[in-house]
Write a protein that holds these residues in place. Structure first.
Motif, mmCIF file in Angstrom:
data_model
loop_
_atom_site.group_PDB
_atom_site.id
_atom_site.type_symbol
_atom_site.label_atom_id
_atom_site.label_comp_id
_atom_site.label_asym_id
_atom_site.label_seq_id
_atom_site.Cartn_x
_atom_site.Cartn_y
_atom_site.Cartn_z
ATOM 1 N N GLY A 136 21.863 -3.599 32.251
ATOM 2 C CA GLY A 136 20.885 -4.369 33.006
ATOM 3 C C GLY A 136 19.478 -3.810 32.908
ATOM 4 N N GLN A 137 19.220 -2.963 31.910
ATOM 5 C CA GLN A 137 17.912 -2.338 31.769
ATOM 6 C C GLN A 137 16.941 -3.159 30.932
ATOM 7 O OE1 GLN A 137 18.971 1.425 30.073
ATOM 8 N NE2 GLN A 137 19.830 2.256 31.984
ATOM 9 N N SER A 138 17.461 -4.062 30.112
ATOM 10 C CA SER A 138 16.597 -4.899 29.269
ATOM 11 C C SER A 138 17.351 -6.169 28.912
ATOM 12 C CB SER A 138 16.183 -4.148 27.996
ATOM 13 O OG SER A 138 17.325 -3.866 27.209
ATOM 14 N N GLN A 139 16.651 -7.093 28.262
ATOM 15 C CA GLN A 139 17.243 -8.363 27.865
ATOM 16 C C GLN A 139 17.313 -8.441 26.339
ATOM 17 O OE1 GLN A 139 18.546 -10.818 29.867
ATOM 18 N NE2 GLN A 139 18.196 -9.378 31.545
ATOM 19 N N LEU A 140 18.357 -9.043 25.853
ATOM 20 C CA LEU A 140 18.461 -9.306 24.423
ATOM 21 C C LEU A 140 17.719 -10.590 24.081
ATOM 22 C CD1 LEU A 140 22.228 -8.485 23.743
ATOM 23 C CD2 LEU A 140 20.246 -7.139 23.040
ATOM 24 N N GLN A 165 30.986 4.877 29.846
ATOM 25 C CA GLN A 165 29.592 5.165 29.484
ATOM 26 C C GLN A 165 28.703 3.929 29.603
ATOM 27 O OE1 GLN A 165 29.082 8.093 26.099
ATOM 28 N NE2 GLN A 165 31.271 7.640 25.778
ATOM 29 N N ILE A 166 29.334 2.763 29.650
ATOM 30 C CA ILE A 166 28.623 1.520 29.959
ATOM 31 C C ILE A 166 29.465 0.756 30.971
ATOM 32 C CG2 ILE A 166 27.468 1.352 27.700
ATOM 33 C CD1 ILE A 166 29.553 -0.749 26.920
ATOM 34 N N PRO A 167 28.839 -0.108 31.795
ATOM 35 C CA PRO A 167 29.619 -0.865 32.783
ATOM 36 C C PRO A 167 30.487 -1.917 32.116
ATOM 37 C CG PRO A 167 27.308 -1.550 32.810
ATOM 38 C CD PRO A 167 27.383 -0.350 31.915
ATOM 39 N N SER A 168 31.638 -2.166 32.701
ATOM 40 C CA SER A 168 32.585 -3.123 32.128
ATOM 41 C C SER A 168 32.759 -4.368 32.991
ATOM 42 C CB SER A 168 33.941 -2.450 31.920
ATOM 43 O OG SER A 168 34.436 -1.930 33.163
ATOM 44 N N ALA A 169 32.009 -4.477 34.065
ATOM 45 C CA ALA A 169 32.221 -5.565 35.023
ATOM 46 C C ALA A 169 31.989 -6.948 34.416
ATOM 47 C CB ALA A 169 31.321 -5.368 36.241
ATOM 48 N N LYS A 170 31.008 -7.068 33.515
ATOM 49 C CA LYS A 170 30.645 -8.399 32.994
ATOM 50 C C LYS A 170 31.026 -8.594 31.526
ATOM 51 C CE LYS A 170 26.723 -8.981 36.141
ATOM 52 N NZ LYS A 170 25.268 -9.274 36.242
ATOM 53 N N LEU A 171 31.861 -7.721 30.994
ATOM 54 C CA LEU A 171 32.229 -7.847 29.588
ATOM 55 C C LEU A 171 32.959 -9.138 29.275
ATOM 56 C CD1 LEU A 171 33.382 -4.246 28.577
ATOM 57 C CD2 LEU A 171 31.239 -5.405 28.011
ATOM 58 N N ASP A 172 33.679 -9.685 30.265
ATOM 59 C CA ASP A 172 34.430 -10.921 30.010
ATOM 60 C C ASP A 172 33.533 -12.150 29.902
ATOM 61 O OD1 ASP A 172 33.650 -10.910 32.640
ATOM 62 O OD2 ASP A 172 35.579 -11.590 33.438
ATOM 63 N N SER A 208 39.934 -0.855 28.455
ATOM 64 C CA SER A 208 38.932 -1.918 28.450
ATOM 65 C C SER A 208 39.326 -2.980 27.441
ATOM 66 C CB SER A 208 37.546 -1.360 28.105
ATOM 67 O OG SER A 208 37.524 -0.898 26.772
ATOM 68 N N VAL A 209 38.826 -4.202 27.673
ATOM 69 C CA VAL A 209 39.117 -5.337 26.793
ATOM 70 C C VAL A 209 37.809 -6.041 26.487
ATOM 71 C CG1 VAL A 209 40.379 -7.497 26.496
ATOM 72 C CG2 VAL A 209 41.420 -5.627 27.797
ATOM 73 N N VAL A 210 37.534 -6.260 25.207
ATOM 74 C CA VAL A 210 36.327 -6.946 24.754
ATOM 75 C C VAL A 210 36.741 -8.093 23.839
ATOM 76 C CG1 VAL A 210 34.255 -6.725 23.333
ATOM 77 C CG2 VAL A 210 34.827 -4.933 24.976
ATOM 78 N N CYS A 211 36.070 -9.228 23.976
ATOM 79 C CA CYS A 211 36.407 -10.411 23.178
ATOM 80 C C CYS A 211 35.548 -10.494 21.917
ATOM 81 C CB CYS A 211 36.212 -11.684 24.009
ATOM 82 S SG CYS A 211 37.355 -11.837 25.396
ATOM 83 N N THR A 212 36.168 -10.932 20.846
ATOM 84 C CA THR A 212 35.462 -11.216 19.602
ATOM 85 C C THR A 212 36.190 -12.364 18.909
ATOM 86 O OG1 THR A 212 34.579 -10.259 17.568
ATOM 87 C CG2 THR A 212 36.751 -9.506 18.260
ATOM 88 N N ARG A 213 35.815 -12.665 17.653
ATOM 89 C CA ARG A 213 36.413 -13.777 16.919
ATOM 90 C C ARG A 213 36.746 -13.363 15.496
ATOM 91 N NH1 ARG A 213 37.849 -18.405 20.050
ATOM 92 N NH2 ARG A 213 36.747 -18.002 22.003
ATOM 93 N N ALA A 214 37.904 -13.810 15.017
ATOM 94 C CA ALA A 214 38.269 -13.605 13.623
ATOM 95 C C ALA A 214 37.657 -14.725 12.786
ATOM 96 C CB ALA A 214 39.784 -13.591 13.472
#
Length: 506
Positions: A169-173, A95-102, A4-10
């Motif tokens: 998709g169970q709740s909103q932030l 354990q969590i979906p990865s479809a929308k991580l990008d 899996s690949v997740v984006c963040t910032r330095a």
């Protein structure tokens, strides 16, 4: 899925370069390898992330895990990578979906319970994420900073479970829509200062043109009081300027940022401050006082008590409006366009003439030699703030003009400058000055003769013209005239003081 690949910032200065958190699960003895030039606090993320995942009810994969923070040559420090690492591990272990991580960028430190803690440098990171068309997911502790960004919506959460429920998709932030607290204005008025009409006039010119000001005088004459009244004369920050200043402040602190929104910074470092505290520094450079004063005021009290090397480090930023700090791990440029206001005594005893003076001219010159000529050349105005005449305090002298009326003239003068050249007079380039600060040939010849008598440089010539242009703007005059030049020359107190001392030694 084992990758899996997740984006963040330095956080590299006010830049926030993209970091891709890549997690790969493979067969082998259970282990977690963290690569990609991580600093010690990032390496410790292994234990924080492991405990947070387990305490949130998820399964920590009993496999060989490789976590790569790419690009590998970019330094990484702090706990800001905890959340993206945890999300990437949970996605790789399905354990969590990865479809929308990008579509998102994650930032935040994890407690062992899975609670999210605030991090520094959120504003640059969130702005960079929005510019890349991704939505930032941040700790709720950073909601004040995130709410200052109007261009996009930042999501905030209190716990890793909230973030995972959102990805399922169970709740909103929650969206960071912080309502700004009312501006807290310090009730400091010019009319509180008794006498000192010339100094008040110099302060008005300083505020109108964004000039640098040096106040020279004995102790107790009101130099510090005058300097602190400058903020009340300056116009509020524009939204762009306010966001720039908030982005720099967010690299060091997250407190009281909303209350200071649209207020120009006023920084007052102590004279024991080191060069690195003033200009910035560190293994991975952090901003110093001059960058925290960006778009505002840097006030240096007891100027000769600062180390000479510390003051000389300000010379280049005063000209360029930025500071570049080179270290082995990174080369960082911070904005540093500020107004320099300084106050000093003219001698070790605080006096250079009269019955209170106990110093010889040699001792006074030795004291003033702590300040280099090129540094003093950066001040547009310098003047003496003398002791009040006898009877001033006991008499019934009417209160002087208040800050409100002076502020109106300052704002009107600034509007003329911005309409004419798009910048205030202190920021005029030489090519702008030929048009904006044009004077007659006769006045130019006269001014050159005066400068030769005072032994001033070409830089001083330019600064005198800029001050004269500001004086003309305050008067509403289109042309710079001899009267404006004469007044500008009257604010060269340090030059006259040095000439007087040298003549005393002849």
């Amino acid at each position: 899925m084992s990758l899996s690949v997740v984006c963040t910032r330095a956080a590299i200065g006010i830049k926030a370069p993209l970091v891709s958190v890549e997690v790969h699960l493979s067969n082998g003895l259970p282990a977690l390898s963290l690569v990609g030039l991580p600093e010690t606090t990032v390496k410790e993320a292994r234990e924080r992330v492991r405990s947070a995942i387990i305490n949130c009810g998820f399964t920590f994969p009993a496999k060989r895990m490789t976590v790569n923070l790419a690009p590998a040559d970019l330094p990484k420090e702090g706990g800001r990578y905890d959340l993206p690492i945890a999300v990437a591990i949970l996605a790789a272990s399905e354990q969590i979906p990865s479809a929308k991580l990008d579509q998102y960028e994650f930032l935040g430190e994890l407690a062992l319970t899975g609670a999210l803690r605030g991090v520094e440098g959120v504003i640059p990171a969130a702005m960079a994420a929005i510019a890349a068309h991704r939505q930032p997911v941040l700790p709720r502790d950073n909601i004040q900073e995130a709410g200052l960004i109007k261009e996009g919506s930042c999501l905030v959460g209190k716990h890793l479970l909230e973030v995972c429920a959102f990805l399922h998709g169970q709740s909103q932030l929650a969206i960071a829509r912080y309502e700004l607290a009312p501006m807290i204005q310090k009730q400091q008025d010019l009319k509180d200062i008794i006498g000192q009409k010339q100094a008040k006039r110099a302060l008005e010119i300083t505020a109108a043109g964004g000039h640098n000001l040096l106040l020279i005088g004995p102790p107790g004459t009101g130099k510090t009081m005058l300097a602190t009244r400058l903020s009340g004369l300056l116009p509020p920050l524009s939204e762009r300027e306010a966001l720039e200043s908030a982005a720099i402040a967010s690299l060091l602190s997250t407190s009281e940022m909303a209350q200071q929104w649209r207020q120009r910074p006023f920084r007052t470092p102590h004279h024991t401050s080191s060069r690195y505290a003033l200009v910035g520094g560190g293994t991975l450079p952090k901003p110093g006082e001059i960058s925290l004063a960006h778009n505002g005021v840097l006030f240096l009290d007891e100027l000769p008590e600062f180390e000479r090397k510390t003051l000389d480090a300000l010379r280049e930023p005063l000209e360029s409006g930025e500071i570049t700090i080179s270290r082995a791990r990174a080369k960082v440029t911070f904005p540093a366009r500020f107004q320099l206001i300084a106050a000093m005594n003219p001698s070790p005893t605080g006096h250079y003439s009269g019955p209170h003076n106990r110093c010889t001219p040699q001792q006074t010159l030795r004291y003033l030699s702590k300040l280099s000529g090129p540094f003093l050349d950066r001040f547009d105005l310098s003047l003496e703030v003398p002791l009040l005449p006898s009877g001033t305090l006991s008499g019934k002298e009417p209160a002087g003009e208040g800050s409100e009326s002076v502020r109106q003239r300052v704002h009107a003068a600034r509007e003329r400058q911005l309409k004419r050249s798009g910048k205030i007079n202190a920021q005029l380039e030489p090519q702008d000055m030929r048009r904006v600060c044009a004077i007659t040939e006769e006045d130019a010849t006269w001014l050159e003769e005066v400068l030769n008598q005072l032994g001033l440089s070409v830089r001083a010539w330019q600064r005198i013209l800029k001050v004269a242009r500001t004086i003309a703007d305050l008067a509403g005059d289109k042309q710079v005239m001899r009267t404006h030049l004469n007044e500008a020359l009257s604010y060269r107190g340090i030059d006259r003081l040095l000439i007087h001392l040298h003549k005393s030694l002849e």
